[in-house]
Design a protein around this motif. Structure first.
Motif, short mmCIF file in Angstrom:
data_model
loop_
_atom_site.label_atom_id
_atom_site.label_comp_id
_atom_site.label_asym_id
_atom_site.label_seq_id
_atom_site.Cartn_x
_atom_site.Cartn_y
_atom_site.Cartn_z
N ASP A 34 0.79 -1.09 0.00
CA ASP A 34 0.04 -0.08 -0.11
C ASP A 34 0.94 1.28 0.09
O ASP A 34 0.58 2.26 -0.79
CB ASP A 34 -0.85 0.00 1.25
N GLU A 35 1.82 1.33 0.75
CA GLU A 35 2.92 2.28 0.92
C GLU A 35 3.69 2.54 -0.47
O GLU A 35 4.02 3.74 -1.03
CB GLU A 35 3.94 2.29 2.14
N TYR A 36 3.99 1.18 -1.03
CA TYR A 36 4.60 1.18 -2.30
C TYR A 36 3.85 2.09 -3.53
O TYR A 36 4.41 2.78 -3.98
CB TYR A 36 5.09 -0.13 -2.71
N ARG A 37 2.55 1.81 -3.63
CA ARG A 37 1.69 2.49 -4.51
C ARG A 37 1.79 3.85 -4.45
O ARG A 37 1.83 4.66 -5.40
CB ARG A 37 0.30 1.63 -4.56
N THR A 38 1.65 4.38 -3.23
CA THR A 38 1.65 5.66 -2.84
C THR A 38 3.05 6.50 -3.27
O THR A 38 3.08 7.53 -4.02
CB THR A 38 1.55 6.01 -1.35
N PHE A 39 4.13 5.58 -3.08
CA PHE A 39 5.31 5.92 -3.66
C PHE A 39 5.63 6.20 -4.98
O PHE A 39 6.16 7.25 -5.53
CB PHE A 39 6.46 5.13 -2.88
N ASP A 41 2.96 6.73 -7.06
CA ASP A 41 2.07 7.75 -7.77
C ASP A 41 2.73 9.21 -7.41
O ASP A 41 2.65 10.27 -8.15
CB ASP A 41 0.69 7.56 -6.98
N GLU A 42 3.51 9.20 -6.23
CA GLU A 42 4.09 10.48 -5.85
C GLU A 42 5.58 10.76 -6.38
O GLU A 42 6.09 11.81 -6.54
CB GLU A 42 3.98 10.63 -4.48
N GLU A 166 -2.14 14.80 -13.05
CA GLU A 166 -2.34 13.68 -11.85
C GLU A 166 -3.60 13.96 -10.90
O GLU A 166 -4.12 12.74 -10.54
CB GLU A 166 -1.12 13.92 -11.02
N LYS A 249 -2.83 5.79 -11.98
CA LYS A 249 -2.50 5.50 -10.77
C LYS A 249 -1.89 4.10 -10.71
O LYS A 249 -2.42 3.33 -11.32
CB LYS A 249 -3.46 5.81 -9.63
N ARG A 251 -2.23 0.62 -9.22
CA ARG A 251 -3.14 -0.26 -8.84
C ARG A 251 -2.83 -1.71 -8.13
O ARG A 251 -1.91 -2.33 -8.69
CB ARG A 251 -4.31 -0.39 -9.76
#
Length: 469
Positions: A34-39, A41-42, A166, A249, A251
């Motif tokens: 979950d944290e990796y997907r945010t990484f 995206d950002e 984005e 994004k 997913r």
């Protein structure tokens, strides 16, 4: 012991990573992904990844190397090069002269870069001309939503950061493609020729300004918008680094959500797990642990932000000087010779739709753990780094002791193709190195796929290397 039992004992068989994990590890894996997907995206550009890495470092008590007059065991330091490289280190009990444990990854990914003079008008539309970066299948970049990221400097020297596409309320951009009804000639070409590089032009506008005497009203409208929003003019594009990247994004993929799908996982999946490994070191290691994120791997590791630059060596030299109080070329050489590196880069996972390009005995499979590649390169190991048997034995022992699920593999059949990593450049310094990363499906596509279990095992591998070597 039966013959069957003996055969099982003597044979090598890949393990399923998920079957080797405890319920607690599964929960940790899911939270990490979950944290990796945010990484992802950002951090869609190398600049954004380094900015994120610095933020994460500060949150975990790392301080800039320049703030230290001297170094002692337990110190947590980092240094940044030109906003595109970062080195993080946790100083160990053994002196730096005894070597460091280095994990190195790259944060650049294939994309479309805007040309220095990109804006033009044709057929009452405004477009940006691009120059693709890295190895891509050009047809994959047509007819998908794109976002624009980067920096522009104005004539006065002001730095303007750009990120459009984005947010849900942002417009997106795209490279248009030819409709199949009129694509007879295009479809008869080789796949490498169906879309030409000069045709990867990005649609950015289509309403002309009501301005008397203006020969290109749509271009004028776009320039007016850019000037209103950002205060820039057309000449400022020549002082810019602007990248078009997929706008979608990261997913979860699959009904069981066992995979992560996203742009830029080569090599940000390894960059993220490398960061997590060193940031989570709460105890002083025996040997100094170093994480290195570099740029330009996709185009040969060149330039002053690629692995071929002297940034890595210069940072280590400065650390050594701060530890022993003076610079010694002999001590520096010993440090390099005694060091070891995991080149944290991805490999190709076997795709069941294209199995024929692999030697399946020597290929990586999604979900079977982190991938060890003894050598990379193309065909006759050209451009390869080839790890020694001694170093293979050492790393495999570390992974086994750390209960890391691993596999070995090559990048395709011998004459099929191949590829390189930063490993050969680390090896050129006289340092032991092996490629050690996550298998990827659809590598270099705008939407790459990795198995969550492999992501987690990469993290565990880097932690074990830092702590057990």
């Amino acid at each position: 012991m039966t013959e069957k039992d003996l055969f099982e004992k003597l044979s090598y068989k890949r393990k399923d990573a998920y079957e080797q994990m405890s319920p607690e590890q599964v929960r940790e894996m899911l939270d990490m992904c979950d944290e990796y997907r945010t990484f992802l995206d950002e951090g869609k550009t190398e600049r954004e990844c380094i900015s994120l890495a610095e933020k994460m470092a500060i949150e975990n008590s790392f301080r800039p190397l320049e703030e230290f007059d001297s170094l002692k065991p337990g110190d947590r330091v980092y240094c940044i090069n030109r906003d595109k490289n970062i080195l993080l280190a946790v100083i160990g009990e053994a002196g730096l002269e005894q070597g460091v444990n280095l994990v190195g990854a790259h944060v650049d990914s294939p994309r479309l870069d805007l040309k220095p003079n990109p804006l033009y008008e044709a057929c009452d539309m405004a477009l940006f001309k691009t120059h693709y970066y890295g190895g891509i299948k050009k047809y994959q970049w047509t007819a998908i939503p794109l976002a624009l990221h980067g920096v522009v400097y104005t004539k006065s020297g002001e730095k303007i950061e750009i990120c459009i596409g984005e947010k849900d309320t942002d417009p997106v951009f795209c490279v248009t493609d030819l409709l199949p009804h009129l694509a007879k000639d295009q479809m008869s070409k080789k796949m490498t020729e169906g879309i030409e590089g000069e045709a990867l032009n990005i649609l950015i506008g289509g309403i002309g300004a009501k301005a008397e005497g203006v020969s290109e009203p749509v271009k004028y409208k776009i320039l007016s918008i850019l000037n209103t929003l950002y205060g820039i003019s057309e000449a400022d594009f020549m002082r810019a680094e602007l990248e078009a990247v997929p706008a979608f994004k990261a997913r979860n993929v699959g009904l069981d959500e066992s995979f992560v799908g996203a742009y830029g996982q080569d090599d940000r999946v390894c960059a993220f797990t490398t960061l997590k490994g060193i940031l989570g070191m709460n105890e002083t290691p025996h040997r100094t642990a170093v994480a290195l994120l570099v740029d330009k791997e996709e185009i040969g590791s060149v330039g002053n932000t690629g692995m071929l630059s002297r940034f890595f060596e210069m940072a280590l030299a400065e650390m050594l000087e701060k530890e022993i109080g003076s610079y010694s070329i002999t001590a520096f050489n010993r440090m390099i010779r005694n060091s070891a590196c995991l080149s944290s880069d991805v490999g190709a996972a076997v795709d069941p739709s294209y199995e024929g390009v692999n030697d399946k005995l020597n290929a990586a499979y999604a979900g079977k753990g982190i991938l060890l590649m003894k050598y990379t390169g193309s065909r006759g190991k050209s451009g390869a780094s080839d790890a020694s048997a001694e170093f293979m034995q050492e790393i495999i022992s570390i992974l086994d002791a750390g209960q890391v699920v691993w596999q070995t593999g090559e990048l395709g059949k011998v004459d099929q193709g191949g590829g390189g990593t930063i490993a050969m450049y680390v090896g050129n310094l006289n340092m032991d190195v092996i490629d050690c990363g996550v298998p990827v499906l659809s590598m270099h596509a705008p939407f790459e796929v990795t198995a969550k279990t492999d992501i987690y095992m990469a993290y565990r591998a880097y932690c074990a290397f830092y702590k057990l070597r």
